[in-house]
Design a protein around this motif. Sequence first.
Motif, PDB file in Angstrom:
ATOM      1  N   UNK A   1       0.846  -1.207   0.000  1.00 24.18           N
ATOM      2  CA  UNK A   1       0.000   0.000   0.000  1.00 24.18           C
ATOM      3  C   UNK A   1       0.877   1.250   0.000  1.00 24.18           C
ATOM      4  N   UNK A   2       0.448   2.275  -0.725  1.00 26.62           N
ATOM      5  CA  UNK A   2       1.143   3.553  -0.699  1.00 26.62           C
ATOM      6  C   UNK A   2       0.177   4.633  -0.197  1.00 26.62           C
ATOM      7  N   UNK A   3       0.590   5.355   0.842  1.00 24.46           N
ATOM      8  CA  UNK A   3      -0.205   6.480   1.352  1.00 24.46           C
ATOM      9  C   UNK A   3       0.252   7.715   0.597  1.00 24.46           C
ATOM     10  N   UNK A   4      -0.608   8.189  -0.303  1.00 23.77           N
ATOM     11  CA  UNK A   4      -0.195   9.190  -1.297  1.00 23.77           C
ATOM     12  C   UNK A   4      -0.136  10.596  -0.701  1.00 23.77           C
ATOM     13  N   UNK A   5       1.003  11.246  -0.947  1.00 22.24           N
ATOM     14  CA  UNK A   5       1.155  12.656  -0.556  1.00 22.24           C
ATOM     15  C   UNK A   5       0.961  13.571  -1.755  1.00 22.24           C
ATOM     16  N   UNK A   6       1.286  13.056  -2.935  1.00 20.16           N
ATOM     17  CA  UNK A   6       1.221  13.905  -4.126  1.00 20.16           C
ATOM     18  C   UNK A   6       0.854  13.082  -5.363  1.00 20.16           C
ATOM     19  N   UNK A   7      -0.143  13.584  -6.116  1.00 16.53           N
ATOM     20  CA  UNK A   7      -0.502  12.994  -7.409  1.00 16.53           C
ATOM     21  C   UNK A   7       0.215  13.812  -8.480  1.00 16.53           C
ATOM     22  N   UNK A   8       1.087  13.156  -9.254  1.00 17.19           N
ATOM     23  CA  UNK A   8       1.871  13.880 -10.248  1.00 17.19           C
ATOM     24  C   UNK A   8       1.008  14.232 -11.470  1.00 17.19           C
ATOM     25  N   UNK A   9       1.442  15.282 -12.214  1.00 13.32           N
ATOM     26  CA  UNK A   9       0.696  15.647 -13.431  1.00 13.32           C
ATOM     27  C   UNK A   9       0.669  14.477 -14.414  1.00 13.32           C
ATOM     28  N   UNK A  10      -0.366  14.477 -15.262  1.00 11.27           N
ATOM     29  CA  UNK A  10      -0.503  13.358 -16.206  1.00 11.27           C
ATOM     30  C   UNK A  10       0.660  13.317 -17.199  1.00 11.27           C
ATOM     31  N   UNK A  11       1.288  14.487 -17.411  1.00 11.09           N
ATOM     32  CA  UNK A  11       2.393  14.547 -18.370  1.00 11.09           C
ATOM     33  C   UNK A  11       3.731  14.174 -17.730  1.00 11.09           C
ATOM     34  N   UNK A  12       3.688  13.702 -16.463  1.00 14.47           N
ATOM     35  CA  UNK A  12       4.911  13.391 -15.717  1.00 14.47           C
ATOM     36  C   UNK A  12       5.774  12.392 -16.480  1.00 14.47           C
ATOM     37  N   UNK A  13       7.069  12.701 -16.554  1.00 16.42           N
ATOM     38  CA  UNK A  13       8.013  11.754 -17.141  1.00 16.42           C
ATOM     39  C   UNK A  13       9.330  11.828 -16.371  1.00 16.42           C
ATOM     40  N   UNK A  14      10.289  11.044 -16.780  1.00 19.54           N
ATOM     41  CA  UNK A  14      11.556  10.931 -16.038  1.00 19.54           C
ATOM     42  C   UNK A  14      12.287  12.272 -15.927  1.00 19.54           C
ATOM     43  N   UNK A  15      12.087  13.199 -16.880  1.00 23.04           N
ATOM     44  CA  UNK A  15      12.782  14.493 -16.843  1.00 23.04           C
ATOM     45  C   UNK A  15      12.276  15.394 -15.718  1.00 23.04           C
ATOM     46  N   UNK A  16      11.141  15.052 -15.128  1.00 25.98           N
ATOM     47  CA  UNK A  16      10.569  15.897 -14.076  1.00 25.98           C
ATOM     48  C   UNK A  16      10.859  15.333 -12.686  1.00 25.98           C
ATOM     49  N   UNK A  17      11.873  14.480 -12.582  1.00 25.45           N
ATOM     50  CA  UNK A  17      12.091  13.795 -11.311  1.00 25.45           C
ATOM     51  C   UNK A  17      12.674  14.690 -10.220  1.00 25.45           C
ATOM     52  N   UNK A  18      13.228  15.868 -10.560  1.00 25.37           N
ATOM     53  CA  UNK A  18      13.765  16.790  -9.545  1.00 25.37           C
ATOM     54  C   UNK A  18      12.960  18.083  -9.593  1.00 25.37           C
ATOM     55  N   UNK A  19      12.237  18.355  -8.524  1.00 27.53           N
ATOM     56  CA  UNK A  19      11.392  19.548  -8.477  1.00 27.53           C
ATOM     57  C   UNK A  19      11.909  20.518  -7.402  1.00 27.53           C
ATOM     58  N   UNK A  20      12.325  21.742  -7.805  1.00 28.86           N
ATOM     59  CA  UNK A  20      12.806  22.720  -6.820  1.00 28.86           C
ATOM     60  C   UNK A  20      11.653  23.295  -5.996  1.00 28.86           C
ATOM     61  N   UNK A  21      11.902  23.522  -4.701  1.00 25.99           N
ATOM     62  CA  UNK A  21      10.920  24.128  -3.807  1.00 25.99           C
ATOM     63  C   UNK A  21      11.533  25.418  -3.256  1.00 25.99           C
ATOM     64  N   UNK A  22      10.797  26.529  -3.381  1.00 30.81           N
ATOM     65  CA  UNK A  22      11.323  27.853  -2.996  1.00 30.81           C
ATOM     66  C   UNK A  22      10.676  28.371  -1.714  1.00 30.81           C
ATOM     67  N   UNK A  23      11.442  29.166  -0.965  1.00 31.35           N
ATOM     68  CA  UNK A  23      10.855  29.931   0.133  1.00 31.35           C
ATOM     69  C   UNK A  23       9.927  30.972  -0.483  1.00 31.35           C
ATOM     70  N   UNK A  24       8.784  31.203   0.149  1.00 33.81           N
ATOM     71  CA  UNK A  24       7.859  32.211  -0.383  1.00 33.81           C
ATOM     72  C   UNK A  24       7.226  32.988   0.763  1.00 33.81           C
ATOM     73  N   UNK A  25       6.657  34.138   0.450  1.00 33.53           N
ATOM     74  CA  UNK A  25       5.971  34.969   1.446  1.00 33.53           C
ATOM     75  C   UNK A  25       4.580  35.319   0.919  1.00 33.53           C
ATOM     76  N   UNK A  26       3.679  35.632   1.851  1.00 36.19           N
ATOM     77  CA  UNK A  26       2.325  36.028   1.458  1.00 36.19           C
ATOM     78  C   UNK A  26       1.635  34.934   0.673  1.00 36.19           C
ATOM     79  N   UNK A  27       0.993  35.327  -0.435  1.00 35.54           N
ATOM     80  CA  UNK A  27       0.251  34.354  -1.254  1.00 35.54           C
ATOM     81  C   UNK A  27       1.087  33.777  -2.390  1.00 35.54           C
ATOM     82  N   UNK A  28       2.361  34.158  -2.435  1.00 38.08           N
ATOM     83  CA  UNK A  28       3.222  33.632  -3.496  1.00 38.08           C
ATOM     84  C   UNK A  28       3.385  32.123  -3.354  1.00 38.08           C
ATOM     85  N   UNK A  29       3.349  31.412  -4.457  1.00 37.63           N
ATOM     86  CA  UNK A  29       3.541  29.959  -4.424  1.00 37.63           C
ATOM     87  C   UNK A  29       4.842  29.604  -5.135  1.00 37.63           C
ATOM     88  N   UNK A  30       5.316  28.383  -4.880  1.00 36.20           N
ATOM     89  CA  UNK A  30       6.515  27.895  -5.571  1.00 36.20           C
ATOM     90  C   UNK A  30       6.301  27.928  -7.081  1.00 36.20           C
TER      91      UNK A  30
END
Length: 678
Positions: free
Chosen positions: A121-150
């Motif tokens: 069983x896998x307890x899912x934290x994230x559903x990847x986009x349907x276009x997900x492929x091996x090139x998207x295996x590293x996703x940067x996460x940025x510090x943000x403030x207010x309503x800004x998103x990564x």
Amino acid sequence: MFHDPVDVIPSVGDKTKEQLELLDITKVGDLLFHFPFRYDFFELKPINEIQHDETATIQGQVVSEPNVSYFGRKKSRLTCTLQVGVVAIKAVFFNQAFLKDRIKKGETITVTGKWDMHRLQITVQQLQPKSFNEDQTIQPIYHSKGNLTTKQIKKLVSYALKSSLEEVEEMLPEKYLIEYKLPSRRQAIKELHQPSSKTALKHAKRRFIFEELFIFQLKMQWIKSHNRAKSKGSSKVYDKQLVEQFIRSLGFTLTNSQNRVLEEILNDLKQPYRMNRLLQGDVGSGKTIVAAVALYATYLSGQQGALMVPTEILAEQHEESLKELFGDLLNVELLTGSVKGKKRRERLESINNGDVDIVVGTHALIQDDTLFKDLGLVIVDEQHRFGVAQRKTLRDKGLHPDVLFMTATPIPRTLSITTFGDMDVSVIDELPKGRQPIETYWVKENMMDRVRQFMVSEVNNGHQAYVICPLIEESDQLDIQNAVDVYEELQEELPNHINVGLMHGRLNAHEKDEVMRSFAENETQVLVSTTVVEVGVNVPNATLMVIYDAERFGLAQLHQLRGRVGRGYHQSYCILLADPKGDTGKERMRVMTETTDGFTLSEHDLQIRGPGDFFGKKQSGLPEFKVADLVEDYRALEVARRDAVDVLKHNLLENDPEYKQLKVLIESDPKIQERIFD
């Protein structure tokens, strides 16, 4: 575009501009240096290679309709079955009922979450986009403030990369890029924001770790070099044979560590520039003897010496020990706030006309009415207790003595290089021969009766004990022992022939001195105290240290407290009364019982607490790096320091055009001006 305001980017309006300013992003080029603080790695692995409880990314075909069940208030559980190769696994999504319409039977989806190999069983934290492929295996996460998103920051960074990356100038000379196999600055920036592979990301990080540490060390070495060139120090000429004769007369042999440190200090005294050195030595390692030899060499050169300490009683102890060491060789006098009236006037006059060779004192040494005839060396003990302004007062008086700062707080080499990078650092890292390691035990509260029995036994054998508590008085908020209660409890429960004293921060200076004098002279056998004894007097007869609620203290502080015992040649003990609930507290207790080496402990403390908390956020002066980490990257710090020393030694900032960018960067830093001498 690099220097254009950030709102030239089409998607940046007033609100986004304000939120970017909170991240110190005001220009397009600033976006290039707003690096991700972490990366999510989505590596597709075969099921049989995934470890139990590992966070994994799995791709499979949905072979059952997703089913949602609700429980509790606003809580849901969505499940579906995925076919991964020949294995059917269950995917569970908690509180993500909205995904039901996005997951279709027959489609292939990619999910990331915690893998349970026993239940498949896998307890899912994230559903990847349907276009997900091996090139998207590293996703940067940025510090943000207010309503800004990564996601928004990624888009803005992408714009900056296209429009401004070519304007980024190289900071490092080609020599370092070749020698350390580092990518160019532009390549590294692009890889940090849009990694092409794990290997490329690793090299990009290496590049900026070195750059940040190298530039910082260049600044430190530049300050050091500048201050040395500007200093008005005087070369001390003294008879080396007389110094050696004095060392032989001590009645004991110096350790190899003490000899090495002495050589460094005595060599500094001979130089035409002013000494600016930090002497680190664990509690009881023999720093005072080293200080005495340096003061004696200064006396032989015809100049006066001063030893400044934080408390009056410590000043009195130092005066007493120096008089014992020097005998009739030279004149040692005390100058503290307690020396008043006619006696003070006479002593000040003796200092001014040169009749006093060594002055031991507190802040009284830097008062307006304290004038020296020819001050050659100032030694400041427990240097962190004195502010920069107080130390600068000596220079403002027109005095330019050599300065030696001493501390018994073991500072990890990483932080020593960083925090005191503009100073020379000497380390005494071994204890004098004959000193027995302090035996340390961790016990729970239910062992208190046995601890008290042991305390009585030590006192009956002619020894003394410290009992340390975190608070002075009872607190409703904190269920921890307090000094007043423990004092009253021990008075009641210990035999009548044992006198118990009480020491805490609310006593005035005179009251503290009286309590400590009584303990030092064995009129009091057990001293209950808060941490005010952490830096204090030398009581060789004290052989037992009991610390209540020990889990509330950091390793460095526990070690300092433990160092109050074991000052003589009797076996000493430290008992930690603690019932830590968390792993960090348990780890501290374990480490304390396993080692008595302050530098080993300080490294553990650094790993547990992090560099910012080691000295305290406000007074640490530690730099903030975007990529480098002082704990993890200590090897790179050593390399950067070595290279920075080499640059200054060969005057490359002035003579080599490849170092022009670095020279401009260093000389334009306003913080540097705060740390250089006029």
